[in-house]
Design an enzyme around this catalytic site. Structure first.
Site, short mmCIF file in Angstrom:
data_model
loop_
_atom_site.label_atom_id
_atom_site.label_comp_id
_atom_site.label_asym_id
_atom_site.label_seq_id
_atom_site.Cartn_x
_atom_site.Cartn_y
_atom_site.Cartn_z
CG ASN A 16 -1.89 1.14 1.25
OD1 ASN A 16 -1.49 2.29 1.02
ND2 ASN A 16 -3.15 0.86 1.49
CG ASP A 18 -2.94 4.58 1.14
OD1 ASP A 18 -3.76 4.09 1.96
OD2 ASP A 18 -3.08 4.50 -0.09
CG HIS A 19 0.77 6.20 5.02
ND1 HIS A 19 -0.05 7.27 5.28
CD2 HIS A 19 0.10 5.09 5.38
CE1 HIS A 19 -1.18 6.83 5.81
NE2 HIS A 19 -1.13 5.52 5.87
NE ARG A 27 8.11 21.18 4.66
CZ ARG A 27 9.42 21.37 4.77
NH1 ARG A 27 10.17 21.47 3.67
NH2 ARG A 27 10.01 21.39 5.95
CG HIS A 52 -7.94 4.15 1.31
ND1 HIS A 52 -8.08 3.99 2.68
CD2 HIS A 52 -9.16 4.53 0.86
CE1 HIS A 52 -9.33 4.26 3.02
NE2 HIS A 52 -10.00 4.58 1.94
NE ARG A 54 -7.99 7.17 4.78
CZ ARG A 54 -8.92 6.89 5.69
NH1 ARG A 54 -10.02 7.63 5.75
NH2 ARG A 54 -8.75 5.88 6.52
NE ARG A 58 -7.38 11.10 5.79
CZ ARG A 58 -7.94 10.61 6.91
NH1 ARG A 58 -7.22 9.88 7.75
NH2 ARG A 58 -9.20 10.86 7.19
CG HIS A 59 -3.20 8.90 1.92
ND1 HIS A 59 -4.07 8.26 1.05
CD2 HIS A 59 -3.49 8.41 3.15
CE1 HIS A 59 -4.82 7.40 1.75
NE2 HIS A 59 -4.50 7.49 3.03
CD GLU A 79 -7.16 -0.42 0.80
OE1 GLU A 79 -6.78 0.66 1.27
OE2 GLU A 79 -6.91 -1.51 1.37
CB THR A 109 -5.79 4.70 10.19
OG1 THR A 109 -5.57 3.72 9.16
CG2 THR A 109 -5.93 3.99 11.52
CB THR A 110 -9.34 1.80 7.80
OG1 THR A 110 -9.13 2.51 6.58
CG2 THR A 110 -10.58 0.93 7.67
CD GLU A 160 -7.30 -6.07 2.72
OE1 GLU A 160 -7.40 -5.89 1.48
OE2 GLU A 160 -6.56 -5.37 3.45
CG HIS A 199 -5.72 -1.44 9.28
ND1 HIS A 199 -5.92 -0.32 8.49
CD2 HIS A 199 -5.51 -0.98 10.53
CE1 HIS A 199 -5.86 0.76 9.25
NE2 HIS A 199 -5.62 0.40 10.50
N GLY A 200 -2.45 -2.55 9.82
CA GLY A 200 -1.64 -2.54 11.03
C GLY A 200 -0.61 -3.65 11.13
N GLY A 221 1.12 -1.42 4.32
CA GLY A 221 1.64 -0.14 3.83
C GLY A 221 2.43 0.62 4.86
CG HIS A 222 1.88 3.18 9.04
ND1 HIS A 222 2.47 2.78 10.22
CD2 HIS A 222 1.90 4.55 9.04
CE1 HIS A 222 2.83 3.84 10.91
NE2 HIS A 222 2.50 4.93 10.22
C1 DXP Z 1 -8.23 0.01 4.38
C2 DXP Z 1 -6.91 0.01 5.04
O1 DXP Z 1 -6.70 -0.59 6.07
C3 DXP Z 1 -5.81 0.83 4.51
O2 DXP Z 1 -6.00 1.39 3.27
C4 DXP Z 1 -5.63 1.96 5.47
O3 DXP Z 1 -6.85 2.68 5.45
C5 DXP Z 1 -4.43 2.78 5.04
O4 DXP Z 1 -4.84 4.09 4.77
P1 DXP Z 1 -4.99 5.12 5.99
O5 DXP Z 1 -3.69 5.09 6.75
O6 DXP Z 1 -5.32 6.43 5.35
O7 DXP Z 1 -6.14 4.57 6.82
N1 LIG Z 2 -5.99 -2.81 3.63
C1 LIG Z 2 -4.80 -2.64 4.43
C2 LIG Z 2 -3.81 -1.82 3.71
O1 LIG Z 2 -3.94 -1.57 2.53
C3 LIG Z 2 -2.61 -1.32 4.44
O2 LIG Z 2 -2.91 -0.98 5.76
P1 LIG Z 2 -1.66 -0.50 6.65
O3 LIG Z 2 -0.58 -1.55 6.54
O4 LIG Z 2 -1.19 0.82 6.10
O5 LIG Z 2 -2.22 -0.41 8.05
#
Ligand code: DXP
Ligand SMILES: NCC(=O)COP(=O)(O)O
Length: 259
Positions: A16, A18-19, A27, A52, A54, A58-59, A79, A109-110, A160, A199-200, A221-222
């Site tokens: 993922n 996103d971040h 910036r 994702h 959103r 935001r990202h 997503e 976050t979700t 999922e 997630h997480g 992702g994170h």
């Molecule tokens: C659905 C999910 O778990 C991830 O996409 C998570 O939402 C990461 O994006 P955010 O950190 O913006 O929630």
């Molecule tokens: N659906 C979970 C995802 O895409 C990544 O979630 P995270 O690892 O950023 O918490």
């Protein structure tokens, strides 16, 4: 085919991005480029790229999704919330996969899974519209038998399972949440669904999840973005994939320091 992957897919890693966009947007620069991150992740062993879009952007931005779609060698898992705007956008982009997620603007976050039981008709209409465009639909749900049953009934072919409660659990709760996910995987597979999770998840808590048979894919992702700050982006992706495959195959894998 990742060099880490034995013949056949053991378990897929969805990276993922996103971040990467979170850092870019901090910036308003063009760097770090989420598209570059996605292509490098694929080369490092990612089996798919998840992002994702959103409602508050935001990202990830609409332009990121549109630009990335034709560039990916693997597949895009977009997503999105169950809204007219997002479903129509997904039908325009036509990613291989769409994962329908709950969304609240004020959430950090979700926070939980999509309540398919409560919003059955809206989800059913969204699934139908997406499937008519040839898109495979996943529902991001809690590992709850009623939600899994509703997901199958509403026409989704993939679920999922939200691993947030497992990731945030402490002490004896960890084993309880892990068992709840195992039961959810079994329940989904029993109904003929492809079962994913996410997630997480991070480099240690991922191992018991990746070891669950019948689990097809983890979206992470994170933790990968965070680890990449110290280990480098491609190393962070390679290491996560290696840990997942080793866990699934039941072999120990100790990443070398600084990997
Ligand atoms: C659905 C999910 O778990 C991830 O996409 C998570 O939402 C990461 O994006 P955010 O950190 O913006 O929630
Ligand atoms: N659906 C979970 C995802 O895409 C990544 O979630 P995270 O690892 O950023 O918490």
């Amino acid at each position: 085919m990742s060099f880490l992957q034995p013949a056949g897919q053991v378990i897929d890693l969805g990276v993922n991005i996103d971040h990467i966009a979170t850092v870019r947007n901090a910036r308003g620069t063009t760097y770090p480029d989420p598209l570059r991150a996605a292509l490098l992740a694929e080369q490092a062993g990612a089996d798919l790229i998840t992002l994702h879009l959103r409602e508050d952007r935001r990202h990830i931005k609409d332009a990121d999704v549109l630009a990335l779609r034709p560039l990916l060698a693997t597949r895009m898992n977009l997503e999105a919330a169950v809204t007219r705007e997002m479903i129509d956008f997904a039908c325009q982009v036509k990613p291989q996969d769409v994962c329908l997620v709950p969304e609240r603007r004020e959430e950090v976050t979700t926070e939980g899974g999509l309540d398919v039981v409560r919003y059955y008709n809206e989800v059913e209409a969204a699934v139908k519209q997406l499937k008519e465009e040839g898109i495979r639909v996943s529902l991001f749900i809690d590992a709850d038998a009623r939600q899994i049953e509703a997901a199958a009934a509403v026409g989704a072919t993939v679920i999922e399972l939200h691993t947030g409660r497992y990731a945030e659990a402490e002490g004896n709760e960890v084993a309880h949440e892990l068992e709840r996910i195992k039961l959810g995987v079994h329940e989904g597979a029993k109904r003929g669904l492809r079962v994913n999770a996410g997630h997480g998840l991070h480099y240690t808590n991922v191992q018991p999840i990746a070891a669950i048979p019948d689990l097809h894919e983890l979206n992470i992702g994170h933790a990968i973005v965070a680890h990449a700050l110290f280990a480098g982006w491609e190393n962070a992706v390679r290491e996560m994939k290696a840990i997942m495959v080793a866990a699934r195959l039941g072999v120990s894998y100790a990443p070398k320091a600084g990997a």
